[in-house]
Enzyme design. Structure first.
Site, PDB file in Angstrom:
ATOM      1  N   LYS A  52      35.453  98.027  57.750  1.00 20.28           N
ATOM      2  CA  LYS A  52      35.203  99.495  57.783  1.00 20.28           C
ATOM      3  C   LYS A  52      34.242 100.737  56.820  1.00 20.28           C
ATOM      4  O   LYS A  52      33.162 100.701  57.811  1.00 20.28           O
ATOM      5  CB  LYS A  52      36.703 100.387  58.377  1.00 20.28           C
ATOM      6  N   PRO A  75      54.369  96.115  51.300  1.00 21.88           N
ATOM      7  CA  PRO A  75      53.658  97.003  50.244  1.00 21.88           C
ATOM      8  C   PRO A  75      52.245  96.721  51.065  1.00 21.88           C
ATOM      9  O   PRO A  75      52.203  96.566  52.297  1.00 21.88           O
ATOM     10  CB  PRO A  75      53.106  95.109  50.008  1.00 21.88           C
ATOM     11  N   GLY A  76      51.560  97.322  50.262  1.00 22.30           N
ATOM     12  CA  GLY A  76      50.607  98.753  50.207  1.00 22.30           C
ATOM     13  C   GLY A  76      50.140  99.761  51.139  1.00 22.30           C
ATOM     14  O   GLY A  76      49.692 100.238  51.301  1.00 22.30           O
ATOM     15  N   ASN A 136      41.987  89.547  71.802  1.00 21.36           N
ATOM     16  CA  ASN A 136      43.250  90.492  71.527  1.00 21.36           C
ATOM     17  C   ASN A 136      43.317  91.166  72.711  1.00 21.36           C
ATOM     18  O   ASN A 136      44.250  92.543  72.231  1.00 21.36           O
ATOM     19  CB  ASN A 136      42.621  91.913  70.432  1.00 21.36           C
ATOM     20  N   ARG A 175      52.513 110.311  59.004  1.00 18.84           N
ATOM     21  CA  ARG A 175      51.468 110.069  58.976  1.00 18.84           C
ATOM     22  C   ARG A 175      50.885 110.652  60.103  1.00 18.84           C
ATOM     23  O   ARG A 175      51.488 111.606  60.896  1.00 18.84           O
ATOM     24  CB  ARG A 175      51.037 108.587  59.590  1.00 18.84           C
ATOM     25  N   TYR A 227      40.484  94.940  55.505  1.00 15.82           N
ATOM     26  CA  TYR A 227      40.379  95.573  56.954  1.00 15.82           C
ATOM     27  C   TYR A 227      39.734  96.779  56.009  1.00 15.82           C
ATOM     28  O   TYR A 227      38.174  96.982  56.807  1.00 15.82           O
ATOM     29  CB  TYR A 227      41.864  95.729  57.611  1.00 15.82           C
ATOM     30  N   SER A 252      37.789 103.762  60.386  1.00 22.56           N
ATOM     31  CA  SER A 252      39.295 104.300  60.136  1.00 22.56           C
ATOM     32  C   SER A 252      40.221 105.219  58.903  1.00 22.56           C
ATOM     33  O   SER A 252      39.223 104.652  58.067  1.00 22.56           O
ATOM     34  CB  SER A 252      40.052 103.039  60.024  1.00 22.56           C
ATOM     35  N   PHE A 257      42.859 108.456  62.412  1.00 23.45           N
ATOM     36  CA  PHE A 257      43.833 108.247  62.077  1.00 23.45           C
ATOM     37  C   PHE A 257      45.141 107.552  62.339  1.00 23.45           C
ATOM     38  O   PHE A 257      44.762 106.026  62.913  1.00 23.45           O
ATOM     39  CB  PHE A 257      44.931 109.871  61.566  1.00 23.45           C
ATOM     40  N   ASN A 258      46.698 107.623  63.327  1.00 27.27           N
ATOM     41  CA  ASN A 258      47.138 106.764  64.351  1.00 27.27           C
ATOM     42  C   ASN A 258      46.970 106.304  65.275  1.00 27.27           C
ATOM     43  O   ASN A 258      48.037 107.626  65.781  1.00 27.27           O
ATOM     44  CB  ASN A 258      48.525 106.954  63.537  1.00 27.27           C
ATOM     45  N   ASN A 270      53.317  95.621  65.006  1.00 26.71           N
ATOM     46  CA  ASN A 270      52.473  95.571  62.973  1.00 26.71           C
ATOM     47  C   ASN A 270      52.933  97.021  62.905  1.00 26.71           C
ATOM     48  O   ASN A 270      53.567  97.659  62.263  1.00 26.71           O
ATOM     49  CB  ASN A 270      51.723  95.288  63.221  1.00 26.71           C
ATOM     50  N   PHE A 305      34.193  99.219  69.708  1.00 29.57           N
ATOM     51  CA  PHE A 305      35.391  99.190  69.311  1.00 29.57           C
ATOM     52  C   PHE A 305      35.915  97.771  68.855  1.00 29.57           C
ATOM     53  O   PHE A 305      36.712  97.705  68.033  1.00 29.57           O
ATOM     54  CB  PHE A 305      36.411  99.347  70.475  1.00 29.57           C
TER      55      PHE A 305
END
Ligand code: NAD
Ligand code: WQD
Length: 340
Positions: free
Chosen positions: A155, A295-296, A37, A233, A151, A127, A180-181, A200, A83
């Site tokens: 973690k 969703p989620g 990635n 967030r 996912y 995470s 966090f983000n 995403n 990572f």
């Protein structure tokens, strides 16, 4: 002798910024990445940004114990930052075996090779997703954990493995950081987030709208129990995340065993607040439409960042304006990401 830090996933978004931070502070840095990635090109950007080369980089899968062992044999590694992982929540629902294999089995392989080579100091990427659908925010490290997707489970499972290994091996020192983000980019515009395909995550999507690659943002729901109805967030500048890792390495010897820390700012930002801030930073209003909830998704995830501040006398320093300004600079200078 400068310390040598081995960084798995060092060519990725957070890894690359952390490598620059480590190089800037005199560490020798060895990268292991299979580039599933990331572009190998990111490694050149690290050296260019830091003005110093990496000690070495290896295209190796962390699950390949023999290849990983050869890397450890070639360097006197003092600490590891791990990572390397898959990180897309939606993909993890479709490909759970791949996620458990890379994230959990990969961590086990790394631990085995570290032990074989007498390396016992590790900083691990966890995470905020381990908290799941939180009843209330801000979240401390003692808040209940309740992963809602494969996912997040990987973690939490890695944290469990690390805690058990620390309980068994007195010499192990592990800091698990629940980010966090992370958003933004290096202020030079040379390094940033380079998602493949349709992003995403919110910030890279907004950046691609601003640069004209996408028509408009879909805001996933405006009927949450938040001030303006959109999701809240805790966005944290990737340079603060990188700095947090360098500081964590400096604090690895504070005590033996396993410790977990939140890495956030403590400030919540809604989707519409981020859209407005990015519009201001870029000078381009961001067209958007409100669509159904994703969703989620959960209403709000915000860190209590007090534990890190107390333990390391360190806090984040970069605000939402800096996050948007730096993400926008990277997007403008690299409208199609790194050359692949
Ligand atoms: P990223 O995908 O940009 O970086 C991960 C890197 O790991 C990539 O370069 C990838 O090629 C490499 N990699 C993946 N599997 C590998 C394997 N088997 N062997 C060797 N290399 C492998 O992701 P990121 O955003 O930089 O995230 C880094 C870490 O932080 C991940 O563990 C992720 O779960 C965690 N994290 C990320 C976020 C976020 O929002 N970005 C939030 C919390 C936690
Ligand atoms: C943020 C907000 C969306 C995209 C993810 C992972 C989490 C962690 C951090 C790794 C939400 C809204 C988004 C869009 C939108 N990563 N949104 N339109 O979901 O908080 O967290 O990254 O560990 O595990 O799940 O981040 O950036 O996707 O979403 O309205 O096109 O933006 O609904 O409220 P998220 P995100």
């Amino acid at each position: 002798m400068p310390e040598t830090v081995l960084v798995t996933g060092g060519a990725g978004f957070i890894g690359s910024h952390t490598c620059v931070e480590l190089l800037a502070h005199g560490y020798e840095v060895v990268v292991v990445d299979n580039h599933v990635n990331s572009a190998p090109h990111a490694l050149d950007r690290i050296a260019k940004t830091a003005g110093r080369p990496l000690a070495a980089s290896y295209q190796v899968d962390v699950r390949d114990r023999q290849a990983l062992s050869r890397v450890f044999a070639a360097h006197r590694v003092d600490a590891v930052i791990h990572f390397a992982a898959h990180k897309a929540v939606g993909e993890s629902v479709a490909l759970p075996v791949e996620y458990y294999d890379t994230n959990v089995a990969g961590t086990c392989a790394l631990l085995a090779v570290m032990h074989e080579h007498g390396v016992h100091r590790l900083v691990f990427s966890s995470s905020c997703s381990v908290y799941g659908d939180a009843d209330s925010v801000p979240l401390t490290e003692h808040s209940p954990v309740a992963p809602t997707n494969p996912y997040a489970h990987t973690k939490l499972m890695c944290e469990r493995v690390l805690e058990d290994v620390c309980a068994h091996l007195a010499e192990m020192k592990v800091l698990a950081l629940r980010y966090f983000n992370p958003v933004g980019a290096h202020p030079s515009g040379l390094l940033g987030e380079d998602p493949q395909g349709v992003p995403n995550n919110l910030m890279p999507y907004v950046a691609q709208v601003a640069v004209g690659r996408r028509e408009r943002l879909s805001v996933f729901g405006d009927d949450y129990a938040t001030a303006d109805g959109t999701g809240v967030r805790d966005y944290i500048h990737v340079m603060d995340v990188a700095e947090g890792h360098r500081v964590a390495v400096e604090h690895l010897d504070d005590r033996a065993g396993f410790q977990v820390f939140n890495l956030g700012t403590g400030t919540g930002t809604s989707v519409l607040q981020l859209v407005a801030a990015f519009g201001e930073a870029s000078g381009r209003p961001i067209p958007y439409q409100v669509v159904d909830r994703r969703p989620g998704d959960v209403a709000a995830l915000v860190a209590d960042a007090g534990a890190v501040a107390a333990a390391w006398n360190w806090t984040t320093t970069r605000d939402l304006t800096a996050m948007c300004r730096d993400a926008w600079r990277f997007q403008q200078l690299n409208p199609h990401g790194y050359a692949r």
